[in-house]
Structure formats: structure tokens, C-alpha cells
Design a protein around this motif. Structure first.
Motif, mmCIF file in Angstrom:
data_model
loop_
_atom_site.group_PDB
_atom_site.id
_atom_site.type_symbol
_atom_site.label_atom_id
_atom_site.label_comp_id
_atom_site.label_asym_id
_atom_site.label_seq_id
_atom_site.Cartn_x
_atom_site.Cartn_y
_atom_site.Cartn_z
ATOM 1 N N GLY A 70 55.777 13.678 42.611
ATOM 2 C CA GLY A 70 55.089 14.222 41.439
ATOM 3 C C GLY A 70 53.884 13.395 41.041
ATOM 4 N N LEU A 71 54.019 12.073 41.119
ATOM 5 C CA LEU A 71 52.900 11.187 40.799
ATOM 6 C C LEU A 71 51.756 11.379 41.784
ATOM 7 C CD1 LEU A 71 51.751 8.823 39.102
ATOM 8 C CD2 LEU A 71 52.837 7.295 40.745
ATOM 9 N N LEU A 72 52.073 11.474 43.067
ATOM 10 C CA LEU A 72 51.025 11.679 44.073
ATOM 11 C C LEU A 72 50.328 13.019 43.885
ATOM 12 C CD1 LEU A 72 52.806 10.240 47.232
ATOM 13 C CD2 LEU A 72 50.983 9.177 45.881
ATOM 14 N N ILE A 73 51.074 14.038 43.561
ATOM 15 C CA ILE A 73 50.456 15.350 43.316
ATOM 16 C C ILE A 73 49.580 15.289 42.071
ATOM 17 C CG2 ILE A 73 50.947 17.730 42.632
ATOM 18 C CD1 ILE A 73 53.396 17.602 44.485
ATOM 19 N N ALA A 74 50.067 14.623 41.021
ATOM 20 C CA ALA A 74 49.284 14.520 39.785
ATOM 21 C C ALA A 74 47.992 13.735 40.015
ATOM 22 C CB ALA A 74 50.108 13.849 38.694
ATOM 23 N N SER A 76 46.389 13.555 42.811
ATOM 24 C CA SER A 76 45.506 14.265 43.727
ATOM 25 C C SER A 76 44.785 15.436 43.064
ATOM 26 C CB SER A 76 46.284 14.756 44.941
ATOM 27 O OG SER A 76 47.176 15.778 44.553
ATOM 28 N N ILE A 77 45.233 15.852 41.903
ATOM 29 C CA ILE A 77 44.578 16.956 41.195
ATOM 30 C C ILE A 77 43.296 16.434 40.575
ATOM 31 C CG2 ILE A 77 44.751 18.562 39.260
ATOM 32 C CD1 ILE A 77 47.752 18.661 39.787
ATOM 33 N N ASN A 78 42.224 17.113 40.876
ATOM 34 C CA ASN A 78 40.924 16.688 40.381
ATOM 35 C C ASN A 78 40.304 17.852 39.609
ATOM 36 O OD1 ASN A 78 38.584 15.379 39.900
ATOM 37 N ND2 ASN A 78 37.841 15.390 42.004
ATOM 38 N N ASN A 79 40.361 17.776 38.289
ATOM 39 C CA ASN A 79 39.828 18.835 37.448
ATOM 40 C C ASN A 79 38.446 18.412 36.966
ATOM 41 O OD1 ASN A 79 39.393 20.996 35.836
ATOM 42 N ND2 ASN A 79 41.249 20.748 34.615
ATOM 43 N N LYS A 80 37.417 18.935 37.591
ATOM 44 C CA LYS A 80 36.059 18.539 37.273
ATOM 45 C C LYS A 80 35.601 19.050 35.914
ATOM 46 C CE LYS A 80 34.883 18.140 42.065
ATOM 47 N NZ LYS A 80 34.195 18.648 43.216
ATOM 48 N N ASN A 81 36.176 20.137 35.415
ATOM 49 C CA ASN A 81 35.797 20.641 34.096
ATOM 50 C C ASN A 81 36.191 19.693 32.984
ATOM 51 O OD1 ASN A 81 34.725 22.977 35.146
ATOM 52 N ND2 ASN A 81 36.660 24.098 35.013
ATOM 53 N N GLU A 82 37.303 19.000 33.138
ATOM 54 C CA GLU A 82 37.749 18.043 32.115
ATOM 55 C C GLU A 82 36.848 16.819 32.088
ATOM 56 O OE1 GLU A 82 41.032 17.739 30.435
ATOM 57 O OE2 GLU A 82 41.524 19.830 30.767
ATOM 58 N N LEU A 83 36.262 16.462 33.216
ATOM 59 C CA LEU A 83 35.438 15.253 33.294
ATOM 60 C C LEU A 83 34.071 15.455 32.646
ATOM 61 C CD1 LEU A 83 36.209 14.170 36.966
ATOM 62 C CD2 LEU A 83 37.138 13.216 34.875
ATOM 63 N N ARG A 84 33.640 16.668 32.419
ATOM 64 C CA ARG A 84 32.310 16.941 31.887
ATOM 65 C C ARG A 84 32.231 16.886 30.372
ATOM 66 N NH1 ARG A 84 30.620 21.954 35.796
ATOM 67 N NH2 ARG A 84 30.645 20.749 37.694
ATOM 68 N N HIS A 85 33.334 16.697 29.672
ATOM 69 C CA HIS A 85 33.282 16.674 28.202
ATOM 70 C C HIS A 85 32.448 15.578 27.732
ATOM 71 C CE1 HIS A 85 36.822 19.401 28.343
ATOM 72 N NE2 HIS A 85 36.098 19.938 27.376
#
Length: 85
Positions: A70-74, A76-85
Motif C-alpha cells: 500500500g505504501l509503494l502504491i501510494a 507511486s501515485i503522482n497527481n499533478k493537479n494537486e501540485l499546482r495549487h
């Protein structure tokens, strides 16, 4: 969830909560039972205390493996929309 279709809106919230809780309880019982059974079968005629200990160890190892996955999957998720705030 076809059973929820026959309920009113205010009733479906409670029913959904009940169904989710029951799924978690049944899942926990099934996991514990299967892991204890694995420990009993792996102990090959040892005492019940040794078989129980093997089952508990299998449960702990299984939980750690799931947590690492679960940690590795979490991570590996890269949400670029969250980084633009």
C-alpha cells in the motif's frame, strides 16, 4: 447495491453504513480464520499453542506485506493537479 434502491434517501445513508461495517467485520474474521488455519496446518502436529503462534506470525507478516504494498502504491501515485495549487 440493488438493495439500497428500494430505500428512501434518508434511509440509504444508514443502510450503506451498516453494509460497509458488516463487510469490514466479515473480512476481518475471514482473514484471521484463514491465517490461523494456515498456522495450524504449517505446524504439522505440534501443540495448539505452537500452531496458534504460527498463525499469529503469519498474520503479522501478511499485514506488514500489505502495508508495504500500500505504501509503494501510494508513493507511486503522482497527481499533478494537486501540485499546482
Amino acid at each position: 447495491m440493488h438493495a439500497l434502491n428500494s430505500l428512501e434517501i434518508y434511509e440509504s445513508v444508514d443502510e450503506s453504513t451498516i453494509i460497509n461495517t458488516l463487510q469490514q467485520i466479515v473480512g476481518a474474521i475471514a482473514t484471521a480464520t484463514s491465517l490461523l488455519q494456515m498456522g495450524i496446518s504449517a505446524s504439522h502436529g505440534a501443540s495448539s499453542a505452537v500452531a496458534f503462534t504460527h498463525g499469529v506470525h503469519n498474520g503479522i507478516i501478511f499485514t506488514i506485506v500489505l502495508a508495504v504494498i500500500g505504501l509503494l502504491i501510494a508513493l507511486s501515485i503522482n497527481n499533478k493537479n494537486e501540485l499546482r495549487h
